[in-house]
Write an enzyme that holds these catalytic residues in place. Sequence first.
Site, mmCIF file in Angstrom:
data_model
loop_
_atom_site.group_PDB
_atom_site.id
_atom_site.type_symbol
_atom_site.label_atom_id
_atom_site.label_comp_id
_atom_site.label_asym_id
_atom_site.label_seq_id
_atom_site.Cartn_x
_atom_site.Cartn_y
_atom_site.Cartn_z
ATOM 1 N N GLY A 125 9.896 2.473 16.293
ATOM 2 C CA GLY A 125 9.216 3.777 15.349
ATOM 3 C C GLY A 125 7.680 3.512 15.324
ATOM 4 C CE LYS A 126 2.007 2.143 16.322
ATOM 5 N NZ LYS A 126 1.973 0.604 16.798
ATOM 6 N N GLY A 127 4.036 5.215 12.850
ATOM 7 C CA GLY A 127 3.623 6.070 11.559
ATOM 8 C C GLY A 127 2.180 6.208 11.706
#
Length: 443
Positions: A125-127
């Site tokens: 994931g990444k944000g």
Amino acid sequence: MAVGAPAATGRMAQGAAWAAPERGSEPYAAARQRAALACASLGLDAAGTELICRPERFSEVTIPVRTDAGGLVVCAGYRSAHSRALGPAKGGIRFHPGVTADEVRALALWMTVKCALLGLPFGGGKGGVACDVRRFSPRELEGLSRGYVRALLAELGPEQDVPAPDVYTDARVMAWMCDEYERCTGHAAPGAVTGKPVLLGGSLGRDEATGRGCVVAALAALRQLGLPPERCRVAVQGFGNAGGVAARGLHAAGLRLVAVSDSRGAIHAPGGLDPERLLRHKRASGSVAGYPAARAIPPEALPGLDVEVLVPAALEGSIPAAAAAGVRAACVVEAANGPVTPEADDILARRGVLVVPDVLANAGGVTVSYFEWAQDRAGWFWPEAEVRLRLEQRMQEACARVQAAAAARGCTLRHAAYVLGLERVVAALRLRGRLPEATRPPA
Ligand code: NAD
């Protein structure tokens, strides 16, 4: 990552809005291209490759932040849960003016490969939020951090998607995010984010984990090349958290640190630099520039210095094709995410430079994030020596597997790492019945 979010240097302009400036989609195109090559080696067809490359879920949200002066700033926020085939999505949140949707997609795909390669029970994931936090007061930064969690509440959580620090987010931001998650859900959930302060359930040894893992990867590369550490020189581009810890660890392992750089300058001392003194100088002055007993060099000269090991530890794309053509190092150890562009990668491969890819070289950070998540869920915390030992064991084992796979396939370490990582993702998708069994044998 444990970058200190910069102190507020000014008030936000009222009514300002930071939409993500479109910097193009190069990192995502590069990430997809590398993943697609691995998918081909795994015998996947076009549809299977698309399933692997595309994010499982991608969200864009709008985060309103009230300013200290009573005004409003509106920021664009993103979160990519690229894959949850092997477990909850896992990856950092970046606050930076250059954040784009495609950058977040790329970083999340890299996290999928990295977590799978290290055998962690996580997807990728990444944000990110497109904003210049240097202009935020601490209260405004807190408002942004809490606003990000509220905007994405339904998608986050210890069993779903677990954020961590990245560029310009730190333990303080993670503490606010964890607190907001617990307030909104009404129950304690320390495993909702990693990279927290130790008092709130953070892990000992998390701050140094990326740099320490990078040292293990660099020493494994030197063994592969048959180069004794005490006869090697190293240059580090980006003397921050990852680069600083890596520089100190490599110095302790016997290498001579001859050059470092940061966003404000680069220095070179062929006789060797003392990383501890350098760190004190940087803490006092804010930069490695101006360090006595070293000469200033143009930052773009650092990748071409006469060294055995080059550690890019700054940002994506910092070793483009032009720099790769001048690299004299025997190996490049990617502490940063995506520093070597695909064109540069091809040039380095042709020139026989061993590149230890980011998905392996900087995997120490997410590995100790996993330890933190596991400790939080068990409510049982480990001594720092145990964290370090387990990190070293995991990194050694991953390096050995990647080297063996590259030797067996006659390919680069990067391709081998992608194949090993994505092989686990593909197997998990097949067990879940989301991907048909192979129609042709892997290459
Ligand atoms: P950091 O902010 O602590 O350090 C980055 C350093 O790079 C700073 O010293 C900065 O001044 C320097 N820098 C910026 N632009 C530069 C330029 N043009 N030339 C030379 N130096 C420059 O960040 P960090 O946590 O060390 O992260 C660095 C890289 O490592 C990022 O790509 C990040 O995604 C990656 N990474 C970090 C972690 C972690 O746990 N810290 C984990 C995985 C990957």
